[in-house]
Scaffold this motif. Structure first.
Motif, PDB file in Angstrom:
ATOM      1  N   UNK A 133       0.806  -1.217   0.000  1.00 20.92           N
ATOM      2  CA  UNK A 133       0.000   0.000   0.000  1.00 20.92           C
ATOM      3  C   UNK A 133       0.843   1.271   0.000  1.00 20.92           C
ATOM      4  N   UNK A 134       2.118   1.158   0.387  1.00 24.46           N
ATOM      5  CA  UNK A 134       2.973   2.339   0.444  1.00 24.46           C
ATOM      6  C   UNK A 134       4.067   2.363  -0.621  1.00 24.46           C
ATOM      7  N   UNK A 135       4.496   1.189  -1.080  1.00 25.86           N
ATOM      8  CA  UNK A 135       5.636   1.141  -1.992  1.00 25.86           C
ATOM      9  C   UNK A 135       5.340   0.537  -3.369  1.00 25.86           C
ATOM     10  N   UNK A 136       4.280  -0.245  -3.475  1.00 27.54           N
ATOM     11  CA  UNK A 136       4.025  -0.968  -4.726  1.00 27.54           C
ATOM     12  C   UNK A 136       2.821  -0.457  -5.498  1.00 27.54           C
ATOM     13  N   UNK A 137       2.254   0.674  -5.090  1.00 29.77           N
ATOM     14  CA  UNK A 137       1.016   1.147  -5.710  1.00 29.77           C
ATOM     15  C   UNK A 137       1.179   1.344  -7.216  1.00 29.77           C
ATOM     16  N   UNK A 138       2.222   2.048  -7.628  1.00 31.70           N
ATOM     17  CA  UNK A 138       2.396   2.319  -9.062  1.00 31.70           C
ATOM     18  C   UNK A 138       2.643   1.038  -9.851  1.00 31.70           C
ATOM     19  N   UNK A 139       3.414   0.104  -9.282  1.00 30.17           N
ATOM     20  CA  UNK A 139       3.688  -1.157  -9.981  1.00 30.17           C
ATOM     21  C   UNK A 139       2.409  -1.977 -10.161  1.00 30.17           C
ATOM     22  N   UNK A 140       1.592  -2.038  -9.128  1.00 22.95           N
ATOM     23  CA  UNK A 140       0.402  -2.891  -9.173  1.00 22.95           C
ATOM     24  C   UNK A 140      -0.736  -2.264  -9.974  1.00 22.95           C
ATOM     25  N   UNK A 141      -0.830  -0.936  -9.966  1.00 26.52           N
ATOM     26  CA  UNK A 141      -1.934  -0.294 -10.680  1.00 26.52           C
ATOM     27  C   UNK A 141      -1.689  -0.200 -12.183  1.00 26.52           C
ATOM     28  N   UNK A 142      -0.477  -0.441 -12.644  1.00 22.05           N
ATOM     29  CA  UNK A 142      -0.209  -0.380 -14.079  1.00 22.05           C
ATOM     30  C   UNK A 142      -0.981  -1.438 -14.849  1.00 22.05           C
ATOM     31  N   UNK A 143      -1.050  -2.666 -14.280  1.00 20.98           N
ATOM     32  CA  UNK A 143      -1.710  -3.757 -15.002  1.00 20.98           C
ATOM     33  C   UNK A 143      -2.973  -4.258 -14.302  1.00 20.98           C
ATOM     34  N   UNK A 156      -5.671 -13.234   0.347  1.00 21.63           N
ATOM     35  CA  UNK A 156      -5.201 -11.862   0.162  1.00 21.63           C
ATOM     36  C   UNK A 156      -5.953 -11.266  -1.023  1.00 21.63           C
ATOM     37  N   UNK A 157      -6.711 -10.205  -0.764  1.00 18.44           N
ATOM     38  CA  UNK A 157      -7.581  -9.602  -1.768  1.00 18.44           C
ATOM     39  C   UNK A 157      -7.071  -8.202  -2.091  1.00 18.44           C
ATOM     40  N   UNK A 158      -6.834  -7.956  -3.362  1.00 20.88           N
ATOM     41  CA  UNK A 158      -6.327  -6.659  -3.821  1.00 20.88           C
ATOM     42  C   UNK A 158      -7.503  -5.835  -4.362  1.00 20.88           C
ATOM     43  N   UNK A 159      -7.774  -4.706  -3.721  1.00 22.53           N
ATOM     44  CA  UNK A 159      -8.848  -3.837  -4.185  1.00 22.53           C
ATOM     45  C   UNK A 159      -8.286  -2.551  -4.775  1.00 22.53           C
ATOM     46  N   UNK A 160      -8.552  -2.337  -6.058  1.00 22.30           N
ATOM     47  CA  UNK A 160      -8.199  -1.087  -6.719  1.00 22.30           C
ATOM     48  C   UNK A 160      -9.429  -0.175  -6.661  1.00 22.30           C
ATOM     49  N   UNK A 161      -9.282   1.006  -6.088  1.00 20.94           N
ATOM     50  CA  UNK A 161     -10.436   1.873  -5.867  1.00 20.94           C
ATOM     51  C   UNK A 161     -10.135   3.299  -6.319  1.00 20.94           C
ATOM     52  N   UNK A 162     -11.202   4.037  -6.658  1.00 16.94           N
ATOM     53  CA  UNK A 162     -11.048   5.412  -7.121  1.00 16.94           C
ATOM     54  C   UNK A 162     -11.073   6.422  -5.977  1.00 16.94           C
ATOM     55  N   UNK A 168      -5.459  -0.278  -2.925  1.00 14.77           N
ATOM     56  CA  UNK A 168      -4.591   0.386  -3.893  1.00 14.77           C
ATOM     57  C   UNK A 168      -5.365   1.489  -4.615  1.00 14.77           C
ATOM     58  N   UNK A 169      -5.072   2.766  -4.326  1.00 17.94           N
ATOM     59  CA  UNK A 169      -5.831   3.874  -4.926  1.00 17.94           C
ATOM     60  C   UNK A 169      -5.467   4.103  -6.394  1.00 17.94           C
ATOM     61  N   UNK A 170      -6.478   4.363  -7.194  1.00 22.12           N
ATOM     62  CA  UNK A 170      -6.263   4.666  -8.610  1.00 22.12           C
ATOM     63  C   UNK A 170      -6.210   6.163  -8.869  1.00 22.12           C
ATOM     64  N   UNK A 171      -6.689   6.950  -7.901  1.00 20.46           N
ATOM     65  CA  UNK A 171      -6.716   8.403  -8.059  1.00 20.46           C
ATOM     66  C   UNK A 171      -5.535   9.030  -7.340  1.00 20.46           C
ATOM     67  N   UNK A 172      -4.688   9.785  -8.029  1.00 24.17           N
ATOM     68  CA  UNK A 172      -3.553  10.436  -7.355  1.00 24.17           C
ATOM     69  C   UNK A 172      -4.041  11.388  -6.273  1.00 24.17           C
ATOM     70  N   UNK A 173      -3.284  11.553  -5.203  1.00 21.75           N
ATOM     71  CA  UNK A 173      -3.696  12.458  -4.116  1.00 21.75           C
ATOM     72  C   UNK A 173      -4.002  13.876  -4.603  1.00 21.75           C
ATOM     73  N   UNK A 174      -3.270  14.348  -5.625  1.00 27.82           N
ATOM     74  CA  UNK A 174      -3.469  15.712  -6.113  1.00 27.82           C
ATOM     75  C   UNK A 174      -4.827  15.900  -6.792  1.00 27.82           C
ATOM     76  N   UNK A 175      -5.433  14.793  -7.231  1.00 30.03           N
ATOM     77  CA  UNK A 175      -6.713  14.881  -7.929  1.00 30.03           C
ATOM     78  C   UNK A 175      -7.877  14.363  -7.078  1.00 30.03           C
ATOM     79  N   UNK A 176      -7.574  13.911  -5.869  1.00 29.65           N
ATOM     80  CA  UNK A 176      -8.594  13.276  -5.057  1.00 29.65           C
ATOM     81  C   UNK A 176      -9.712  14.246  -4.665  1.00 29.65           C
TER      82      UNK A 176
END
Length: 236
Positions: A101-111, A188-194, A219-227
């Motif tokens: 949740x802190x280090x792999x967000x960009x890697x996991x949200x790509x695919x 282990x359940x991975x939830x991608x959310x907006x 795993x958030x899909x929305x960047x903090x700057x756009x939240x």
């Protein structure tokens, strides 16, 4: 014998000595191995002792009257005091959740695929023991099977795709665990959310007498700057 079996045997021997019992047929060794095996399959100490005491055929009970009832009442407390029961993979999986949740967000949200999530999960726990993926168990294949020093554990990894998909995955994992005669497993359940996750941090599930620890990786899909903007749009 495993380290746990040795520790259990030591506790049983101490109890035998304290009660002044005789052990004519290596009952303590057999009981220790059986209790350790049940614990490694996820049974709690009370269950492991009860099943083992009832299953072992021995001269021990005839030469030591009342020993069976004392074992059932006293041995669990003795073993608990020595912290012989462990939590398996629960703490390592909690650490993986925090790292993801802190280090792999960009890697996991790509695919956003189960394959990618599963690969990262296996990499994280591989150092704990031998890990295998897509292992044939029962009528299907488990995601990850890991052999720890004193146990073997099954981990199922899924994406959050709604309640029905989640329940189907839980039933699938339960069947794997039943086929391996294991009393616990990990989901282990991975939830991608907006905006906000729909799932809790973790929860316990029980199905057909099998305990499953469920951990949700958010795993958030929305960047903090756009939240903020996205929340305003959603509230209109």
């Amino acid at each position: 014998m495993t380290r746990r079996a040795v520790a259990v045997n030591s506790a049983i021997r101490d109890l035998i000595e304290r009660e002044g019992w005789h052990d004519p047929d290596n009952f303590s060794l057999r009981l220790a191995q059986s209790v350790s095996d049940y614990i490694s399959r996820g049974y709690d100490i009370d269950q492991a002792i009860r099943l083992s005491v009832q299953a072992i055929s021995t001269k021990f009970y005839t030469q030591n009257r009342g020993a069976k009832s004392i074992l059932l009442t006293s041995l669990p407390e003795v073993l608990m005091s020595r912290e012989i029961l462990d939590e398996g993979l629960l703490e390592p999986l909690r650490r993986f959740k925090d790292f993801a949740e802190h280090q792999l967000v960009s890697d996991l949200t790509k695919q956003q695929t189960e394959e990618v999530c599963r690969s990262h999960l296996q990499t994280a726990i591989h150092g704990l023991g031998r890990t295998y993926r897509e292992v044939p168990l029962g009528a299907g294949r488990s995601d990850i099977l890991i052999f720890l020093p004193d146990s073997r554990e099954v981990v199922e990894a899924k994406l959050w795709k709604g309640r029905q998909y989640h329940e189907d995955g839980l039933a699938e994992l339960t069947n794997y665990l039943k086929s391996e005669r294991l009393a616990r497993g990990y989901y282990v359940v991975f939830e991608f959310y907006k905006l906000d996750p729909l799932t809790p941090e973790e929860e316990a599930a029980s199905c057909e007498g099998i305990d499953v620890h469920v951990l949700y990786v958010h795993l958030p899909l929305t960047p903090p700057s756009k939240l903020g903007r996205e929340r305003r749009k959603a509230s209109r």
